[in-house]
Design a protein around this motif. Structure first.
Motif, PDB file in Angstrom:
ATOM      1  N   VAL A 107       0.855  -1.185   0.000  1.00 61.91           N
ATOM      2  CA  VAL A 107       0.000   0.000   0.000  1.00 61.91           C
ATOM      3  C   VAL A 107       0.891   1.236   0.000  1.00 61.91           C
ATOM      4  N   GLU A 108       0.372   2.317  -0.543  1.00 62.62           N
ATOM      5  CA  GLU A 108       1.085   3.585  -0.498  1.00 62.62           C
ATOM      6  C   GLU A 108       0.621   4.326   0.755  1.00 62.62           C
ATOM      7  N   ALA A 109       1.581   4.762   1.545  1.00 67.29           N
ATOM      8  CA  ALA A 109       1.256   5.395   2.824  1.00 67.29           C
ATOM      9  C   ALA A 109       1.998   6.713   2.980  1.00 67.29           C
ATOM     10  N   VAL A 110       1.355   7.640   3.677  1.00 71.85           N
ATOM     11  CA  VAL A 110       2.035   8.883   4.015  1.00 71.85           C
ATOM     12  C   VAL A 110       3.031   8.568   5.135  1.00 71.85           C
ATOM     13  N   THR A 111       4.245   9.060   4.960  1.00 69.79           N
ATOM     14  CA  THR A 111       5.317   8.863   5.932  1.00 69.79           C
ATOM     15  C   THR A 111       5.992  10.211   6.174  1.00 69.79           C
ATOM     16  N   TYR A 112       6.634  10.324   7.318  1.00 71.73           N
ATOM     17  CA  TYR A 112       7.380  11.543   7.635  1.00 71.73           C
ATOM     18  C   TYR A 112       8.835  11.160   7.845  1.00 71.73           C
TER      19      TYR A 112
END
Length: 175
Positions: A107-112
């Motif tokens: 899955v594509e996920a928002v990361t910091y």
């Protein structure tokens, strides 16, 4: 609009602060969890910084993936930006995660991710230096030592091993 995935590798794992549909362990390739950010707000101050986690280049990071309903996407992104970008030390990225629920789904996920060009980027510090910053750090969210111990306790609860962070925590608890 599709559901949003968020990758948590530090305090987001044990204090996400947003509504989600489900959560599960996940793996992120190309980055590793590291106490590489000087905290000037939540766990320290500019005069007396603490240390918080960032995703730094190389390796693999194990953490938690949170699935957020599509209709909450904008609200959660706004919340994450307010929380994670208070001093702009992180770069918001969308990265491929592998869900560790037995499906190995990507899955594509928002990361910091840690911004290595930012003045708060500490890089890899020796264990004694990490201890010094964690022991001195106290900010808007409380003592830095609580951040480290809560993160370690949660990692152990979900069977994620992080030997360097665990060693630091053991040394901090022995102080």
């Amino acid at each position: 609009m599709s559901n949003l995935w968020v990758f948590g590798y530090g305090s987001l794992m044990w204090r996400p602060g947003f509504d989600f549909l489900r959560t599960m362990p996940a793996r992120l390739e190309g980055y590793h969890r590291s106490l590489c950010i000087y905290s000037h707000v939540y766990r320290g101050s500019p005069e007396c910084p603490g240390l918080v986690l960032g995703l730094d280049d190389g390796g693999t990071a194990m953490g938690m993936a949170f699935e957020v309903a599509a209709e909450k996407r904008d609200e959660v992104i706004a919340y994450l930006r307010e929380r994670e970008q208070v001093t702009a030390v992180y770069l918001e990225r969308y990265s491929q995660l592998t869900l560790l629920d037995g499906s190995d789904q990507q899955v594509e996920a928002v990361t910091y991710v840690a911004d290595q060009k930012h003045e708060q980027y500490a890089g890899k510090l020796a264990m004694d230096e990490q201890m010094r910053f964690v022991l001195q750090g106290n900010g808007k969210a409380g003592p830095n030592i609580d951040y480290v111990t809560n993160t370690v306790d949660h990692l152990k609860e979900i069977s994620i091993d992080d030997p360097d962070l665990f060693e630091l925590c053991d040394r901090l608890r022995a102080e």
